[in-house]
Design an enzyme around this catalytic site. Structure first.
Site, PDB file in Angstrom:
ATOM      1  N   ASN A 153       0.577  -0.948   0.162  1.00 41.36           N
ATOM      2  CA  ASN A 153       0.240  -0.128  -0.425  1.00 41.36           C
ATOM      3  C   ASN A 153       0.744   1.160  -0.081  1.00 41.36           C
ATOM      4  OD1 ASN A 153       0.884  -0.741   2.811  1.00 41.36           O
ATOM      5  ND2 ASN A 153      -0.913   0.697   3.797  1.00 41.36           N
ATOM      6  N   GLY A 229       2.058  -6.252   7.267  1.00 41.26           N
ATOM      7  CA  GLY A 229       1.684  -6.638   6.700  1.00 41.26           C
ATOM      8  C   GLY A 229      -0.203  -6.653   6.896  1.00 41.26           C
ATOM      9  N   THR A 231      -3.245  -9.452   8.993  1.00 38.94           N
ATOM     10  CA  THR A 231      -2.746 -10.081  10.271  1.00 38.94           C
ATOM     11  C   THR A 231      -2.598 -11.705   9.880  1.00 38.94           C
ATOM     12  OG1 THR A 231      -4.169  -8.351  11.600  1.00 38.94           O
ATOM     13  CG2 THR A 231      -4.637 -10.668  12.604  1.00 38.94           C
ATOM     14  N   ALA A 232      -3.859 -11.407   8.917  1.00 37.27           N
ATOM     15  CA  ALA A 232      -3.198 -14.031   8.904  1.00 37.27           C
ATOM     16  C   ALA A 232      -1.509 -14.140   8.454  1.00 37.27           C
ATOM     17  CB  ALA A 232      -4.085 -13.926   8.052  1.00 37.27           C
ATOM     18  N   THR A 233      -1.025 -12.885   7.360  1.00 38.30           N
ATOM     19  CA  THR A 233       0.098 -13.817   7.545  1.00 38.30           C
ATOM     20  C   THR A 233       1.169 -13.031   8.558  1.00 38.30           C
ATOM     21  OG1 THR A 233      -0.279 -12.224   5.416  1.00 38.30           O
ATOM     22  CG2 THR A 233       1.989 -13.797   5.832  1.00 38.30           C
ATOM     23  N   GLU A 251       3.655  -5.371  12.177  1.00 35.32           N
ATOM     24  CA  GLU A 251       2.884  -4.042  12.354  1.00 35.32           C
ATOM     25  C   GLU A 251       1.302  -4.360  11.044  1.00 35.32           C
ATOM     26  OE1 GLU A 251       2.458  -2.165  13.924  1.00 35.32           O
ATOM     27  OE2 GLU A 251       4.852  -1.604  14.493  1.00 35.32           O
ATOM     28  N   CYS A 285      -3.743   1.617   6.182  1.00 34.23           N
ATOM     29  CA  CYS A 285      -3.396   0.798   7.794  1.00 34.23           C
ATOM     30  C   CYS A 285      -4.151   2.218   8.585  1.00 34.23           C
ATOM     31  CB  CYS A 285      -2.327  -0.018   7.875  1.00 34.23           C
ATOM     32  SG  CYS A 285      -0.628   0.906   7.989  1.00 34.23           S
ATOM     33  N   GLU A 464       6.876   0.482  15.694  1.00 36.29           N
ATOM     34  CA  GLU A 464       8.211   0.854  14.971  1.00 36.29           C
ATOM     35  C   GLU A 464       8.727   2.509  15.421  1.00 36.29           C
ATOM     36  OE1 GLU A 464       6.726  -0.017  10.775  1.00 36.29           O
ATOM     37  OE2 GLU A 464       7.913  -1.577  11.242  1.00 36.29           O
TER      38      GLU A 464
HETATM   39  P1  NDP Z   1       0.277  -9.371   3.027  1.00 33.54           P
HETATM   40  O1  NDP Z   1       0.042  -9.907   4.295  1.00 33.54           O
HETATM   41  O2  NDP Z   1      -0.925 -10.398   2.142  1.00 33.54           O
HETATM   42  O3  NDP Z   1       1.822  -9.248   2.701  1.00 33.54           O
HETATM   43  C1  NDP Z   1       2.744  -8.610   3.678  1.00 33.54           C
HETATM   44  C2  NDP Z   1       4.106  -9.073   2.782  1.00 33.54           C
HETATM   45  O4  NDP Z   1       4.055 -10.111   3.055  1.00 33.54           O
HETATM   46  C3  NDP Z   1       4.112  -8.800   1.848  1.00 33.54           C
HETATM   47  O5  NDP Z   1       5.421  -8.096   1.125  1.00 33.54           O
HETATM   48  C4  NDP Z   1       4.322 -10.382   1.364  1.00 33.54           C
HETATM   49  O6  NDP Z   1       4.338 -10.588  -0.429  1.00 33.54           O
HETATM   50  C5  NDP Z   1       4.904 -10.833   1.764  1.00 33.54           C
HETATM   51  N1  NDP Z   1       4.234 -12.212   2.461  1.00 33.54           N
HETATM   52  C6  NDP Z   1       2.972 -12.884   1.923  1.00 33.54           C
HETATM   53  N2  NDP Z   1       2.789 -14.453   2.637  1.00 33.54           N
HETATM   54  C7  NDP Z   1       4.337 -14.477   3.837  1.00 33.54           C
HETATM   55  C8  NDP Z   1       4.658 -15.465   3.948  1.00 33.54           C
HETATM   56  N3  NDP Z   1       3.675 -16.646   4.218  1.00 33.54           N
HETATM   57  N4  NDP Z   1       7.074 -15.448   4.492  1.00 33.54           N
HETATM   58  C9  NDP Z   1       6.855 -13.976   4.667  1.00 33.54           C
HETATM   59  N5  NDP Z   1       5.849 -13.285   3.907  1.00 33.54           N
HETATM   60  C10 NDP Z   1       4.479 -12.988   3.140  1.00 33.54           C
HETATM   61  O7  NDP Z   1      -0.205  -8.069   3.282  1.00 33.54           O
HETATM   62  P2  NDP Z   1      -0.474  -7.250   1.885  1.00 33.54           P
HETATM   63  O8  NDP Z   1       0.638  -6.587   0.993  1.00 33.54           O
HETATM   64  O9  NDP Z   1      -1.791  -7.493   1.732  1.00 33.54           O
HETATM   65  O10 NDP Z   1      -0.444  -5.585   2.737  1.00 33.54           O
HETATM   66  C11 NDP Z   1      -2.336  -5.379   3.136  1.00 33.54           C
HETATM   67  C12 NDP Z   1      -2.433  -5.432   4.243  1.00 33.54           C
HETATM   68  O11 NDP Z   1      -0.728  -4.806   5.173  1.00 33.54           O
HETATM   69  C13 NDP Z   1      -3.137  -4.693   5.407  1.00 33.54           C
HETATM   70  O12 NDP Z   1      -3.890  -5.570   6.267  1.00 33.54           O
HETATM   71  C14 NDP Z   1      -2.703  -3.839   6.219  1.00 33.54           C
HETATM   72  O13 NDP Z   1      -3.760  -3.210   7.064  1.00 33.54           O
HETATM   73  C15 NDP Z   1      -1.115  -3.895   6.496  1.00 33.54           C
HETATM   74  N6  NDP Z   1      -0.620  -2.386   6.753  1.00 33.54           N
HETATM   75  C16 NDP Z   1      -0.456  -2.691   7.639  1.00 33.54           C
HETATM   76  C17 NDP Z   1       0.464  -1.808   8.690  1.00 33.54           C
HETATM   77  C18 NDP Z   1       0.981  -0.656   9.869  1.00 33.54           C
HETATM   78  O14 NDP Z   1       1.664  -0.298  10.178  1.00 33.54           O
HETATM   79  N7  NDP Z   1      -0.267  -1.715  11.278  1.00 33.54           N
HETATM   80  C19 NDP Z   1       0.712  -0.555   7.363  1.00 33.54           C
HETATM   81  C20 NDP Z   1       0.725  -0.950   6.535  1.00 33.54           C
HETATM   82  C21 NDP Z   1      -0.143  -1.781   5.344  1.00 33.54           C
HETATM   83  P3  NDP Z   1       3.624 -11.038  -1.692  1.00 33.54           P
HETATM   84  O15 NDP Z   1       3.000  -9.472  -1.374  1.00 33.54           O
HETATM   85  O16 NDP Z   1       3.915 -11.006  -2.971  1.00 33.54           O
HETATM   86  O17 NDP Z   1       2.518 -11.947  -1.091  1.00 33.54           O
END
Ligand code: NDP
Length: 483
Positions: A153, A229, A231-233, A251, A285, A464
């Protein structure tokens, strides 16, 4: 189709193809067509990167603070010098308006590096004197090789938010941007090579989270993982890295309340609420996707908000007057549209938007959604509980502080909240009772890089920003000397 650039991994100071030889198409969300190819990296690439980082660690951690700081300032300046290119790349990759990338994303990446390059010069550890016994002093050493994984994002903004404190404190990094938005991370590797960042200090691997990301989380020599990223990841990463006793900063998602009391400054609240609802197509987020309005101003707010939002221009990201660009991917667009359908099934009434937007060719295959406002839902329905992460907000009236706090706190998330009121006592009272890591009163997204940033509950663990980040990326050791 425009140019088809082939991005490469950046390992040990060199650009190289993935070991597998496979590439993934990277889509331009504004047109829905591929514009570049990115390495489909695997455990082999992560192993090479980790070896390079391990080899570089003694040199990088042994460098003086001033030297490291100067190199990071050069990295910051290197981005600034290529501002236009970075801005265009971020918008092309993500679908966000060019104006947003220019005002927010890229300047913030420049600041992240500059901030931590200099913050580390002021970072001191503690000492604790024990009367008549001796003194404790605490040293803080870098951890070694650390992993940084970031989402799509705010691509370079969040990538550098991790890399900068990790490098400033003397760690070597294996980093992976989201496979959906890798372009500016690739440009960053070009800048790193240009300014002479020593080989192996920063390694950037491109590819899928489930392959390359997973390999970072599982590598035994990567001692800490900073992840932003979903929450599930985050839960998967915690489950995988926890038994390996890795240091973790997570985060995660949010479902933030925006609480509006009748005594607020209405005009300021209204224009800020348009931003806090729909900036970056609602894909921040920190966006306030659940808007609670005191009943006495509910109708006045609703009419003014719907009117303002309906006038927002959804358009081509490169147009200077575009306020809403494309959402990041087809999958994400479909997910957001499915939530709008769910909201209607749950009894919600769509007051604005609610549908996909088709622009004229060649943008007719792009991923555009009209900014959407929904009312009439209960606070505990799925639409108001699950993270949509798109241009969709719900309106809900309230009658008392007690009631709104109950509704605001009723999700699994706890990242950020916004409170609008002119009553100082109420501002303190409500801010203190909201379950979240961040509260903005009469404002939104005011960021001071020194402050702790992060969430509670399913929004993550750790913080952070400022000293918190420098502490995360260092290992404290206490030493006692007898008097
Ligand atoms: P994801 O959890 O899908 O992915 C985040 C990152 O993790 C990507 O680089 C992704 O790679 C990678 N990833 C995915 N699966 C794995 C795994 N099994 N092991 C290690 N790395 C993995 O999130 P999104 O990219 O869809 O981002 C959106 C989410 O991020 C929203 O839930 C949002 O709220 C959250 N977010 C939180 C913030 C905070 O500061 N709290 C700030 C910004 C966003 P790939 O893309 O290649 O799958």
């Amino acid at each position: 189709m425009r140019f088809m650039k082939k991005l490469q991994n950046y390992i040990n100071g060199k650009f190289q193809p993935p070991v597998s030889g496979g590439y993934i198409e990277n889509i331009d969300p504004s047109r829905g067509v591929p514009f570049s190819l990115i390495p489909d990296s695997s455990v082999d690439d992560v192993t090479q990167a980790t070896e390079a980082a391990k080899n570089a660690f003694p040199m990088w951690s042994g460098m003086s603070l001033n030297q490291r700081s100067e190199i990071l300032l050069k990295l910051s300046k290197g981005i600034e010098d290529r501002m236009d290119e970075f801005v265009a790349a971020e918008s092309l990759d993500n679908g966000k308006p060019v104006s947003l990338a220019r005002q927010v994303d890229i300047p913030r990446a420049v600041s992240n590096l500059g901030f931590f390059a200099t913050a580390v010069l002021h970072f001191a550890s503690e000492s604790h004197y024990m009367e008549g016994m001796g003194i404790n002093y605490t040293t803080r050493k870098p951890i070694g090789v650390v992993g940084c994984i970031s989402p799509w994002n705010l691509p370079l903004y969040l990538f550098t938010w991790k890399i900068a404190p990790a490098l400033a404190t003397g760690n070597c990094v294996v980093a992976k941007p989201s496979e959906i938005t890798p372009y500016t991370a690739y440009l960053l590797s070009e800048v790193a090579a240009e300014i002479g960042l020593p080989a192996g200090v920063l390694n950037i691997i491109h590819g899928l989270g489930s392959k390359a990301g997973d390999a970072i989380v599982k590598h035994p020599d990567i001692k800490a993982v900073s992840f932003t990223g979903g929450t599930a990841t985050g839960a998967y990463i915690a489950k995988t890295a926890g038994p390996m006793f890795k240091k973790l900063s997570l985060e995660l998602g949010g479902k933030n309340p925006n609480i509006i009391f009748a005594d607020c400054d209405f005009e300021d609240m209204l224009s800020t609420t348009v931003r806090s609802s729909f900036a970056n197509q609602g894909q921040i987020c920190l966006c306030g996707s659940r808007i609670f309005i005191e009943r006495s101003i509910y109708n006045e707010f609703k009419d003014a908000f719907v009117e303002k939002v309906s006038r927002m221009k959804v358009g081509i990201p490169s147009d200077i007057d575009t306020r809403q660009g494309a959402v990041v991917s087809k999958d994400h667009m479909e997910k957001v549209l499915s939530y709008i359908k769910l909201a209607q099934e749950e009894g919600g009434k769509v007051l604005a938007g609610g549908h996909q937007i088709k622009l004229e060719a060649p943008y007719d295959q792009g991923f555009y959604i009209a900014p959407t406002i929904i009312e009439g839902l209960s606070y505990d329905c799925r639409t108001n509980q699950e993270e949509i992460f798109g241009p969709v907000v719900t309106l809900c009236p309230f009658d008392s502080e007690e009631e709104v706090l109950k509704m605001a706190n009723a999700t699994q998330y706890g990242l950020a909240a916004t409170v609008w009121t002119s009553n100082l006592k109420r501002a303190h009272r409500v801010a203190n009772q909201i379950h979240s890591g961040i509260v903005w009163v009469n404002s939104w997204l005011v960021r001071d890089l020194r402050t702790p940033f992060g969430g509670v509950k399913s929004s993550g663990i750790g913080r952070e920003g400022g000293w918190e980040a420098l502490k995360f990326f260092t290992e404290p050791k206490n030493i006692f000397i007898k008097e």
